[in-house]
Motif scaffolding. Structure first.
Motif, mmCIF file in Angstrom:
data_model
loop_
_atom_site.group_PDB
_atom_site.id
_atom_site.type_symbol
_atom_site.label_atom_id
_atom_site.label_comp_id
_atom_site.label_asym_id
_atom_site.label_seq_id
_atom_site.Cartn_x
_atom_site.Cartn_y
_atom_site.Cartn_z
ATOM 1 N N PRO A 11 -68.260 -67.825 -26.039
ATOM 2 C CA PRO A 11 -67.776 -67.987 -27.422
ATOM 3 C C PRO A 11 -67.557 -69.457 -27.788
ATOM 4 O O PRO A 11 -66.424 -69.940 -27.881
ATOM 5 C CB PRO A 11 -66.463 -67.211 -27.420
ATOM 6 C CG PRO A 11 -65.954 -67.368 -26.015
ATOM 7 C CD PRO A 11 -67.177 -67.375 -25.133
ATOM 8 N N THR A 12 -68.648 -70.195 -27.979
ATOM 9 C CA THR A 12 -68.533 -71.590 -28.395
ATOM 10 C C THR A 12 -67.977 -71.655 -29.816
ATOM 11 O O THR A 12 -67.841 -70.631 -30.504
ATOM 12 C CB THR A 12 -69.906 -72.277 -28.352
ATOM 13 O OG1 THR A 12 -70.760 -71.675 -29.338
ATOM 14 C CG2 THR A 12 -70.543 -72.152 -26.979
ATOM 15 N N GLY A 13 -67.700 -72.859 -30.266
ATOM 16 C CA GLY A 13 -67.194 -73.025 -31.622
ATOM 17 C C GLY A 13 -68.153 -72.489 -32.661
ATOM 18 O O GLY A 13 -67.741 -71.889 -33.662
ATOM 19 N N ARG A 14 -69.437 -72.663 -32.428
ATOM 20 C CA ARG A 14 -70.419 -72.191 -33.403
ATOM 21 C C ARG A 14 -70.550 -70.673 -33.365
ATOM 22 O O ARG A 14 -70.716 -70.031 -34.413
ATOM 23 C CB ARG A 14 -71.771 -72.851 -33.141
ATOM 24 C CG ARG A 14 -71.725 -74.345 -33.346
ATOM 25 C CD ARG A 14 -73.101 -74.949 -33.200
ATOM 26 N NE ARG A 14 -72.973 -76.394 -33.045
ATOM 27 C CZ ARG A 14 -72.717 -77.225 -34.036
ATOM 28 N NH1 ARG A 14 -72.565 -76.753 -35.259
ATOM 29 N NH2 ARG A 14 -72.616 -78.515 -33.824
ATOM 30 N N VAL A 15 -70.522 -70.091 -32.164
ATOM 31 C CA VAL A 15 -70.593 -68.636 -32.053
ATOM 32 C C VAL A 15 -69.403 -68.007 -32.767
ATOM 33 O O VAL A 15 -69.541 -67.021 -33.512
ATOM 34 C CB VAL A 15 -70.626 -68.209 -30.567
ATOM 35 C CG1 VAL A 15 -70.454 -66.703 -30.442
ATOM 36 C CG2 VAL A 15 -71.935 -68.655 -29.919
ATOM 37 N N THR A 16 -68.235 -68.588 -32.576
ATOM 38 C CA THR A 16 -67.037 -68.091 -33.265
ATOM 39 C C THR A 16 -67.201 -68.211 -34.771
ATOM 40 O O THR A 16 -66.819 -67.307 -35.531
ATOM 41 C CB THR A 16 -65.796 -68.876 -32.800
ATOM 42 O OG1 THR A 16 -65.642 -68.730 -31.377
ATOM 43 C CG2 THR A 16 -64.550 -68.393 -33.507
ATOM 44 N N GLY A 17 -67.780 -69.335 -35.208
ATOM 45 C CA GLY A 17 -68.003 -69.533 -36.634
ATOM 46 C C GLY A 17 -68.983 -68.531 -37.211
ATOM 47 O O GLY A 17 -68.800 -68.032 -38.332
ATOM 48 N N LEU A 18 -70.039 -68.201 -36.467
ATOM 49 C CA LEU A 18 -71.010 -67.209 -36.924
ATOM 50 C C LEU A 18 -70.334 -65.851 -37.112
ATOM 51 O O LEU A 18 -70.526 -65.168 -38.129
ATOM 52 C CB LEU A 18 -72.149 -67.083 -35.912
ATOM 53 C CG LEU A 18 -73.145 -68.248 -35.842
ATOM 54 C CD1 LEU A 18 -74.068 -68.084 -34.634
ATOM 55 C CD2 LEU A 18 -73.964 -68.338 -37.121
ATOM 56 N N ARG A 19 -69.554 -65.442 -36.141
ATOM 57 C CA ARG A 19 -68.878 -64.145 -36.228
ATOM 58 C C ARG A 19 -67.877 -64.113 -37.390
ATOM 59 O O ARG A 19 -67.773 -63.121 -38.120
ATOM 60 C CB ARG A 19 -68.162 -63.853 -34.917
ATOM 61 C CG ARG A 19 -69.113 -63.696 -33.721
ATOM 62 C CD ARG A 19 -68.336 -63.629 -32.412
ATOM 63 N NE ARG A 19 -69.238 -63.497 -31.257
ATOM 64 C CZ ARG A 19 -68.836 -63.549 -29.987
ATOM 65 N NH1 ARG A 19 -67.526 -63.710 -29.722
ATOM 66 N NH2 ARG A 19 -69.706 -63.432 -29.011
ATOM 67 N N LYS A 20 -67.148 -65.199 -37.541
ATOM 68 C CA LYS A 20 -66.118 -65.263 -38.590
ATOM 69 C C LYS A 20 -66.729 -65.158 -39.976
ATOM 70 O O LYS A 20 -66.152 -64.512 -40.870
ATOM 71 C CB LYS A 20 -65.336 -66.575 -38.449
ATOM 72 C CG LYS A 20 -64.290 -66.804 -39.526
ATOM 73 C CD LYS A 20 -63.590 -68.140 -39.321
ATOM 74 C CE LYS A 20 -62.580 -68.408 -40.431
ATOM 75 N NZ LYS A 20 -61.913 -69.729 -40.253
ATOM 76 N N ARG A 21 -67.895 -65.753 -40.173
ATOM 77 C CA ARG A 21 -68.513 -65.796 -41.501
ATOM 78 C C ARG A 21 -69.603 -64.736 -41.686
ATOM 79 O O ARG A 21 -70.311 -64.737 -42.689
ATOM 80 C CB ARG A 21 -69.077 -67.188 -41.758
ATOM 81 C CG ARG A 21 -67.976 -68.244 -41.863
ATOM 82 C CD ARG A 21 -68.553 -69.625 -42.115
ATOM 83 N NE ARG A 21 -67.482 -70.589 -42.374
ATOM 84 C CZ ARG A 21 -66.815 -71.235 -41.419
ATOM 85 N NH1 ARG A 21 -67.119 -71.016 -40.131
ATOM 86 N NH2 ARG A 21 -65.875 -72.094 -41.728
ATOM 87 N N GLY A 22 -69.731 -63.832 -40.731
ATOM 88 C CA GLY A 22 -70.672 -62.740 -40.890
ATOM 89 C C GLY A 22 -72.125 -63.144 -40.812
ATOM 90 O O GLY A 22 -72.975 -62.546 -41.487
ATOM 91 N N ARG A 23 -72.437 -64.142 -39.995
ATOM 92 C CA ARG A 23 -73.819 -64.578 -39.826
ATOM 93 C C ARG A 23 -74.309 -64.212 -38.430
ATOM 94 O O ARG A 23 -73.530 -64.090 -37.496
ATOM 95 C CB ARG A 23 -73.936 -66.082 -40.070
ATOM 96 C CG ARG A 23 -73.602 -66.448 -41.509
ATOM 97 C CD ARG A 23 -73.629 -67.928 -41.781
ATOM 98 N NE ARG A 23 -73.306 -68.164 -43.186
ATOM 99 C CZ ARG A 23 -72.400 -69.027 -43.619
ATOM 100 N NH1 ARG A 23 -71.707 -69.750 -42.743
ATOM 101 N NH2 ARG A 23 -72.182 -69.174 -44.909
#
Length: 408
Positions: free
Chosen positions: A111-123
């Protein structure tokens, strides 16, 4: 995606950036062009603020998630939250690697910062391409797709690297154009604005005055004793005196919000304001006279002020305001005044500004009392600002009328 399609995407990206007129238009064009080229639905362009150790988002383009602004003021991410950046910068590239892009997906186990960001924003996935400028990491290009779309491939990442290089070339070109613009509107010795910048800003200011009545004021000043310093101590010392006075002018002008401090040329400077009252500008002019008198080797400054906030009569053009301030400065020079002369508050300035050329020739009244114009002669059309010839050290015999205006 075929080669022809990608070639057209590169061309469209370059054309979109080239058509931009402002930084924001450029950022949007870079993000949208890259998003289209990679068949994404969202793209962001970020700059690496190296001194602060963070990525600052410049633009979010495409299908934005809740809370995402197109041009965010404060969307930043500490670099330590994205270890892949540090790895890229300090291991791969430093070891001779190329600035390649990489792909991440919302389903990645780590769960890198970008992976977390993808999940959070529905991408569903993203491709990240470093932007390298002048041999250093400038920032990054980020393009994402939704969960239902096909994930990015290694081939997509390679193409993202190409697009990032095109964006870097556009940024370099934009920086060069900005440098040219600065050179065109900046005095190289003092770093202040130059005559061209003043003429442009003054036209805009007068238009605003006509639209909403905003007070427009122009302070024109002449640094005394520069010729003596040049002749006695050399031009290098004279240049330092000009630089020091430019700093004083800038410091005083900072008291007036939005003021433009400029060197018109030679020993002449000016301060242009829109909004502050005439009294506020006169107060700054008085402070400027005091500080200029304290400069080592200098002999003070002759300062004139013209403002639409004073009774100066109809303002037919920007040229008239400039001529009134110019005439007030000449009056201060002639009287060796330690304080500014203000058009509309000194009875002779408006008559001097409207006098025929022979009566207001700076060669005749610069170091002598002003000449009263004949009462039968009416005002002349406005000359170009600064069109009067440079003065000689002392008064000259009557000569021919002024020649044509010089180019700014």
């Amino acid at each position: 995606m075929g080669e022809d399609v990608r070639l057209r995407a590169v061309v469209a990206l370059a054309q979109g950036m080239a058509a931009a007129h402002t930084p924001r238009e450029f950022w949007r064009a870079a993000a949208l062009g890259s998003c289209d080229g990679l068949d994404g639905t969202f793209a962001a362009l970020s700059v690496w603020e190296r001194d602060l150790g963070r990525l600052k988002v410049l633009v979010n383009a495409g299908e934005r998630a809740a809370g995402e602004e197109e041009f965010p003021d404060s969307e930043t991410y500490p670099v330590h939250q994205f270890p892949e950046i540090t790895e890229f910068l300090h291991e791969q590239w430093a070891g001779g690697g190329e600035p390649d892009a990489w792909v991440e997906t919302a389903g990645d186990r780590v769960p890198t910062g970008r992976v977390t960001g993808l999940r959070k924003r529905g991408r569903g996935c993203c491709v990240v391409a470093p932007i390298v400028l002048h041999g250093r990491a400038w920032g990054e290009l980020y393009v994402a797709r939704p969960p239902e779309a096909k994930p990015f491939t290694r081939e997509d990442a390679d193409f993202a690297t190409v697009l990032a290089a095109v964006v870097a070339a556009g940024i370099a070109q934009a920086e060069r154009l900005e440098e040219v613009r600065k050179l065109a509107f900046t005095d190289p010795l003092t770093g202040l604005a130059n005559r061209r910048a003043v003429d442009t800003r003054l036209d805009e200011a007068i238009e605003r005055y006509r639209v909403d009545g905003s007070v427009v004021s122009l302070l024109v000043c002449d640094l005394n004793g520069l010729k003596r310093v040049n002749d006695t101590h050399g031009h290098a010392v004279g240049d330092r005196l000009l630089e020091r006075f430019g700093s004083v002018l800038s410091r005083c002008g900072a008291r007036l919000p939005g003021a433009l401090a400029a060197r018109l040329g030679g020993d002449e400077f000016c301060l242009l304001t829109v909004g502050p009252t005439a009294d506020e500008v006169v107060a700054v002019a008085e402070e400027l006279c005091v500080r200029a008198a304290e400069l080592e080797l200098g002999e003070g400054v002759a300062c004139g002020v013209a403002s639409t906030g004073d009774p100066i009569g109809p303002l037919r053009s920007a040229r008239r305001l400039f001529r009134l301030a110019d005439a007030a400065q000449y009056q201060a020079k002639a009287a060796r005044s330690a304080k500014p002369v203000v058009a509309g508050r000194d009875g002779t300035v408006i008559r001097l500004a409207d006098a025929p050329p022979g009566a207001r020739d700076r060669r005749r009244f610069r170091d002598a009392p002003p000449v009263e114009p004949p009462s039968s002669v009416g005002p002349l059309p406005d000359p170009l600002p600064g069109s009067l010839p440079e003065p000689s050290p002392g008064p000259l015999p009557d000569g021919p009328p002024e020649g044509p205006p010089r180019e700014p």
